[in-house]
Design an enzyme around this catalytic site. Structure first.
Site, short mmCIF file in Angstrom:
data_model
loop_
_atom_site.label_atom_id
_atom_site.label_comp_id
_atom_site.label_asym_id
_atom_site.label_seq_id
_atom_site.Cartn_x
_atom_site.Cartn_y
_atom_site.Cartn_z
N ASN A 152 0.97 -1.33 -0.11
CA ASN A 152 -0.10 0.04 0.08
C ASN A 152 0.95 1.35 -0.05
O ASN A 152 0.46 2.23 -0.28
CB ASN A 152 -0.91 -0.03 1.15
CG ASN A 152 -0.11 -0.44 2.49
OD1 ASN A 152 0.23 -1.49 2.68
ND2 ASN A 152 -0.51 0.38 3.51
N THR A 238 -26.32 -9.24 10.80
CA THR A 238 -27.27 -8.70 9.64
C THR A 238 -26.44 -8.22 8.67
O THR A 238 -25.73 -7.26 9.02
CB THR A 238 -28.35 -7.92 10.00
OG1 THR A 238 -29.32 -8.48 11.08
CG2 THR A 238 -29.43 -7.65 8.94
N CYS A 325 -2.71 5.36 8.46
CA CYS A 325 -2.63 4.53 9.82
C CYS A 325 -1.57 4.89 10.60
O CYS A 325 -1.78 4.95 11.96
CB CYS A 325 -2.64 3.09 9.85
SG CYS A 325 -3.59 2.36 8.30
C1 LIG Z 1 -6.77 -0.44 3.55
C2 LIG Z 1 -5.93 -1.65 3.64
C3 LIG Z 1 -6.23 -2.51 4.40
C4 LIG Z 1 -7.60 -2.30 5.52
O1 LIG Z 1 -8.88 -2.22 4.80
P1 LIG Z 1 -10.01 -1.75 5.38
O2 LIG Z 1 -11.42 -1.99 4.47
O3 LIG Z 1 -9.88 -0.24 5.65
O4 LIG Z 1 -10.32 -2.36 6.97
C5 LIG Z 1 -5.66 -3.59 4.68
N1 LIG Z 1 -4.71 -3.82 4.00
C6 LIG Z 1 -4.30 -3.16 2.86
C7 LIG Z 1 -3.15 -3.57 2.29
C8 LIG Z 1 -4.97 -1.85 2.64
O5 LIG Z 1 -4.25 -0.76 1.82
#
Ligand SMILES: *Cc1c(COP(=O)(O)O)cnc(C)c1O
Length: 396
Positions: A152, A238, A325
């Protein structure tokens, strides 16, 4: 002032098509899929239709798709389940990498406290791990290999198919966090030898708070949230029907337009990389070729990434210095450090992540703003002065 949004690895804007798909399920089709009456059964039909559409995009069976609240939940459940089921057979070793998302890393840290042993593979300086590295450490004690499909922060794409092959050969469960890959590059769970996979709708113009855990038939999956019998008893609660239907639409759109979108973004990406590397003492992080179509990550020596971001924001440019994050913490990104970047260089990094909504005008504006801001910040920086006067060595 026009906003230029280039933080699509953090989240994306919803597409009109995804919003349109969702709307009826917020209003007219409000039934609970577990209800036996017509209103409920209409919702149930939409749920199963979405499941089938998503399965088709990933090349799996609908029954192998489990809906979750997003990528983090899918990562947590897969990893914990594979670990616990491995431990039943006295396998308490896990293989991963140092540059995973925190949803994976923090789950592994917790498992280490519970007695599992985790090998974190070193990432090469180009941001890639190899199947050979996995094969070297895999053992009869290995319960799970978890390696992300695409990173990411630096956008590098891992040799998932080959890693999957190694796992298959040794009979080890293979999980991949494919949150940055799905909808952006081709992902085929069968061809790629993937046993478990996480994806998240808000990374491809779907809604936030909904995702998928793919679990191959025959691989045990433990229940993570106890309660009703939804999702074949593996995930109670749900269902988020509107979100799920919308995610299916966004994923189908993304897969249908993948080639064209990638081509467009690669052109913009490479123009940004070429333009930004003209700034003296700058460096591209991650591999030049083997990277996501939408990812640019560059370090500028002698500045702080946070300062750069704030000045860009003041000019309407929304970017990131690492993973969203970790913002708020002053530690440099664990991903850039795992590539072997010195702290000083990792600190001055900028991530631009594009989407198909970005334009050549955006690129032009960024290529005007970034050099100006970098020059401005360097002018004020005592570190830069030390570098320029030769008191300190330039690292890049
Ligand atoms: C955004 C992301 C996540 C987390 O996904 P969420 O739907 O926000 O919990 C996990 N792994 C990677 C590589 C991401 O980019």
């Amino acid at each position: 002032m026009k906003t230029i949004y280039v933080d699509n690895a953090a989240t994306t804007a919803m597409s009109d098509s995804a919003i349109k798909a969702m709307t009826p399920y917020l209003k007219e089709v409000y039934g609970n899929p577990s209800s036996l009456h017509t209103v409920g059964q209409v919702a149930k039909e939409a749920l199963e239709n979405a499941r089938a559409r998503i399965a088709k995009c990933l090349n799996c069976e609908p029954r192998e798709i489990y809906f979750t609240s997003g990528g983090s939940e899918a990562d947590n459940q897969s990893i914990r389940s594979a670990a616990v089921n491995g431990a039943r057979k006295s396998k308490k070793h896990i293989i991963s990498t140092a540059f995973e998302h925190h949803a994976v890393l923090h789950t592994l840290k917790k498992l280490e406290k519970e007695g599992f042993e985790v090998t974190y593979l070193d990432v090469h300086s180009n941001g890639i791990v190899t199947a050979k590295q996995v094969e070297e450490v895999i053992s009869p004690d290995t319960a799970l290999v978890t390696i992300m499909y695409a990173n990411n922060e630096v956008g590098t794409i891992q040799p998932i198919r080959e890693i999957g092959e190694v796992c298959k050969k040794h009979g080890v469960v293979f999980h991949t966090d494919a949150v940055q890959a799905v909808g952006h590059i081709p992902v085929d769970v069968k061809a790629d030898n993937i046993d478990m996979l996480a994806l998240s709708a808000h990374k491809f113009h779907g809604p936030k708070g909904v995702g998928v855990l793919y679990c191959k038939r025959g691989i045990p999956l433990n229940t993570f949230i106890e309660g009703g019998a939804q999702e074949r008893g593996r995930r109670a609660g749900t269902e988020n029907i509107g979100g799920i239907v919308s995610m299916a639409q966004a994923l189908c759109d993304a897969c249908e337009n993948m080639t064209a979108n990638a081509k467009k973004q690669i052109k913009l990406r490479d123009a940004l990389i070429d333009g930004l590397l003209k700034i003296p003492h700058s460096k591209l992080n991650g591999d030049g070729k083997n990277r996501l179509p939408n990812n640019v990550n560059i370090s500028f020596e002698g500045i702080e990434g946070e300062g750069l971001l704030l000045h860009l924001d003041a000019r309407g440019i929304c970017a990131s210095s690492g993973s969203a994050c970790t913002s708020g913490s002053l530690d440099p990104s664990h991903v850039l450090l795992s590539l072997g970047l010195p702290h000083e260089v990792a600190h001055g990094s900028l991530r631009l992540s594009l989407s198909e909504y970005n334009t050549e005008e955006d690129v032009k504006a960024i290529l005007k703003a970034v050099p100006e801001v970098v020059a401005y910040l360097r002018n004020m920086s005592p570190v830069w002065e030390d570098l320029e006067t030769g008191k300190k060595q330039h690292l890049i």
